[in-house]
Design an enzyme around this catalytic site. Structure first.
Site, PDB file in Angstrom:
ATOM      1  N   PRO A   9      20.821 -79.572  22.823  1.00 36.53           N
ATOM      2  CA  PRO A   9      19.686 -79.518  23.743  1.00 36.53           C
ATOM      3  C   PRO A   9      18.408 -78.940  23.137  1.00 36.53           C
ATOM      4  O   PRO A   9      18.447 -77.981  22.359  1.00 36.53           O
ATOM      5  CB  PRO A   9      20.185 -78.630  24.886  1.00 36.53           C
ATOM      6  CG  PRO A   9      21.340 -77.889  24.328  1.00 36.53           C
ATOM      7  CD  PRO A   9      21.961 -78.784  23.303  1.00 36.53           C
ATOM      8  N   ASN A  10      17.316 -79.551  23.528  1.00 38.58           N
ATOM      9  CA  ASN A  10      15.945 -79.121  23.195  1.00 38.58           C
ATOM     10  C   ASN A  10      15.530 -79.416  21.757  1.00 38.58           C
ATOM     11  O   ASN A  10      14.378 -79.194  21.401  1.00 38.58           O
ATOM     12  CB  ASN A  10      15.741 -77.621  23.516  1.00 38.58           C
ATOM     13  CG  ASN A  10      16.023 -77.322  24.969  1.00 38.58           C
ATOM     14  OD1 ASN A  10      15.432 -77.957  25.840  1.00 38.58           O
ATOM     15  ND2 ASN A  10      16.943 -76.417  25.247  1.00 38.58           N
ATOM     16  N   ARG A  17       8.380 -77.050  20.610  1.00 42.33           N
ATOM     17  CA  ARG A  17       9.009 -75.817  21.094  1.00 42.33           C
ATOM     18  C   ARG A  17       8.901 -74.718  20.028  1.00 42.33           C
ATOM     19  O   ARG A  17       9.190 -74.932  18.848  1.00 42.33           O
ATOM     20  CB  ARG A  17      10.479 -76.050  21.467  1.00 42.33           C
ATOM     21  CG  ARG A  17      11.394 -76.249  20.272  1.00 42.33           C
ATOM     22  CD  ARG A  17      12.829 -76.525  20.647  1.00 42.33           C
ATOM     23  NE  ARG A  17      13.533 -75.397  21.176  1.00 42.33           N
ATOM     24  CZ  ARG A  17      14.829 -75.124  20.909  1.00 42.33           C
ATOM     25  NH1 ARG A  17      15.521 -75.906  20.102  1.00 42.33           N
ATOM     26  NH2 ARG A  17      15.401 -74.090  21.454  1.00 42.33           N
ATOM     27  N   TYR A  22      10.845 -72.646  14.935  1.00 37.64           N
ATOM     28  CA  TYR A  22      11.464 -73.905  14.490  1.00 37.64           C
ATOM     29  C   TYR A  22      10.555 -74.761  13.611  1.00 37.64           C
ATOM     30  O   TYR A  22      10.994 -75.798  13.118  1.00 37.64           O
ATOM     31  CB  TYR A  22      11.934 -74.710  15.714  1.00 37.64           C
ATOM     32  CG  TYR A  22      12.967 -73.962  16.530  1.00 37.64           C
ATOM     33  CD1 TYR A  22      14.236 -73.710  16.017  1.00 37.64           C
ATOM     34  CD2 TYR A  22      12.663 -73.466  17.799  1.00 37.64           C
ATOM     35  CE1 TYR A  22      15.178 -73.005  16.741  1.00 37.64           C
ATOM     36  CE2 TYR A  22      13.604 -72.755  18.544  1.00 37.64           C
ATOM     37  CZ  TYR A  22      14.855 -72.531  18.007  1.00 37.64           C
ATOM     38  OH  TYR A  22      15.792 -71.821  18.723  1.00 37.64           O
ATOM     39  N   ASN A  73      24.451 -79.462  14.959  1.00 38.42           N
ATOM     40  CA  ASN A  73      23.617 -78.367  15.468  1.00 38.42           C
ATOM     41  C   ASN A  73      23.769 -78.371  16.988  1.00 38.42           C
ATOM     42  O   ASN A  73      23.100 -79.134  17.685  1.00 38.42           O
ATOM     43  CB  ASN A  73      22.147 -78.541  15.075  1.00 38.42           C
ATOM     44  CG  ASN A  73      21.321 -77.327  15.508  1.00 38.42           C
ATOM     45  OD1 ASN A  73      21.788 -76.512  16.307  1.00 38.42           O
ATOM     46  ND2 ASN A  73      20.109 -77.198  14.993  1.00 38.42           N
ATOM     47  N   ALA A  76      21.723 -74.437  21.856  1.00 36.39           N
ATOM     48  CA  ALA A  76      22.129 -73.328  22.735  1.00 36.39           C
ATOM     49  C   ALA A  76      23.627 -73.359  23.056  1.00 36.39           C
ATOM     50  O   ALA A  76      24.225 -72.306  23.331  1.00 36.39           O
ATOM     51  CB  ALA A  76      21.313 -73.360  24.016  1.00 36.39           C
ATOM     52  N   GLU A  97      28.397 -76.752  10.530  1.00 29.45           N
ATOM     53  CA  GLU A  97      27.459 -76.278  11.560  1.00 29.45           C
ATOM     54  C   GLU A  97      26.102 -75.992  10.914  1.00 29.45           C
ATOM     55  O   GLU A  97      26.059 -75.441   9.816  1.00 29.45           O
ATOM     56  CB  GLU A  97      28.049 -74.984  12.151  1.00 29.45           C
ATOM     57  CG  GLU A  97      27.213 -74.302  13.205  1.00 29.45           C
ATOM     58  CD  GLU A  97      27.758 -72.900  13.567  1.00 29.45           C
ATOM     59  OE1 GLU A  97      28.527 -72.302  12.765  1.00 29.45           O
ATOM     60  OE2 GLU A  97      27.387 -72.412  14.639  1.00 29.45           O
ATOM     61  N   HIS A  99      22.009 -74.522  11.728  1.00 29.29           N
ATOM     62  CA  HIS A  99      20.955 -73.979  12.597  1.00 29.29           C
ATOM     63  C   HIS A  99      19.672 -73.879  11.798  1.00 29.29           C
ATOM     64  O   HIS A  99      19.695 -73.425  10.642  1.00 29.29           O
ATOM     65  CB  HIS A  99      21.343 -72.606  13.137  1.00 29.29           C
ATOM     66  CG  HIS A  99      22.592 -72.672  13.952  1.00 29.29           C
ATOM     67  ND1 HIS A  99      22.590 -73.165  15.238  1.00 29.29           N
ATOM     68  CD2 HIS A  99      23.873 -72.381  13.647  1.00 29.29           C
ATOM     69  CE1 HIS A  99      23.834 -73.159  15.681  1.00 29.29           C
ATOM     70  NE2 HIS A  99      24.638 -72.694  14.744  1.00 29.29           N
ATOM     71  N   ARG A 106      17.885 -62.886  15.080  1.00 30.76           N
ATOM     72  CA  ARG A 106      17.371 -63.142  16.424  1.00 30.76           C
ATOM     73  C   ARG A 106      18.108 -62.300  17.474  1.00 30.76           C
ATOM     74  O   ARG A 106      18.738 -61.318  17.134  1.00 30.76           O
ATOM     75  CB  ARG A 106      17.440 -64.646  16.706  1.00 30.76           C
ATOM     76  CG  ARG A 106      16.602 -65.451  15.699  1.00 30.76           C
ATOM     77  CD  ARG A 106      16.519 -66.909  16.041  1.00 30.76           C
ATOM     78  NE  ARG A 106      15.849 -67.119  17.325  1.00 30.76           N
ATOM     79  CZ  ARG A 106      15.833 -68.284  17.974  1.00 30.76           C
ATOM     80  NH1 ARG A 106      16.453 -69.331  17.454  1.00 30.76           N
ATOM     81  NH2 ARG A 106      15.213 -68.401  19.131  1.00 30.76           N
TER      82      ARG A 106
END
Ligand code: DQA
Length: 144
Positions: A9-10, A17, A22, A73, A76, A97, A99, A106
């Site tokens: 998502p996103n 964003r 990012y 990825n 969230a 994975e 990111h 964070r």
């Protein structure tokens, strides 16, 4: 060799964003980078993005027998989804994975990744280049 590149998502809003986290590159820029790298390293890459957890589960399940590896990825859903962990465990397709941001730097809730334990490796904090690193890693592992 066929790799499935999955985005949660996103990530369709890359470039818009939180650019301070990012970066300024868009989702379409990311797709172009991945496609160019796939050609360079002689692999096929299919890239998908969804905002829906169940669709990610369906795609991971469906990768079995169709793809040699997955770059994932989960965005969230990384921090919430046992369903994605179970899907990767069930599908048994080698998965790395990724990111874009450095999760360790964070909020504390981002340090938890449910899916990590089912993945061969995690690449984080390397920006969009992390996807390319994950593709290289998968190629290396699959060629062994
Ligand atoms: C992300 C990190 C997640 O915490 C976040 O929810 C995302 C993107 C990353 O690529 O850095 O949407 O997975």
């Amino acid at each position: 060799m066929k790799l499935l590149i999955l985005n949660g998502p996103n990530l369709n809003l890359l470039g818009i964003r939180e650019p301070e986290i990012y970066g300024n590159k868009t989702y379409s820029d990311l797709c172009k980078l991945i496609e160019a790298h796939a050609a360079d390293i002689c692999v096929e890459a299919e890239i998908r993005q969804t905002n829906h957890e169940g669709l990610l589960v369906d795609w991971i399940q469906g990768a079995r027998g169709c793809f040699d590896g997955i770059v994932l990825n989960p965005a969230a859903y990384t921090h919430t989804s046992v369903a994605l962990l179970d899907a990767v465990l069930a599908a048994q397709v080698p998965t790395v994975e990724v990111h874009i941001s450095d999760l360790k730097q964070r909020e504390p809730f981002r340090r938890i990744s449910y899916v990590r334990e089912a993945c061969l490796a995690t690449v984080a904090g390397k920006g969009l280049t992390g996807y390319l690193e994950a593709m290289d890693l998968l190629k290396q592992i699959l060629n062994r």
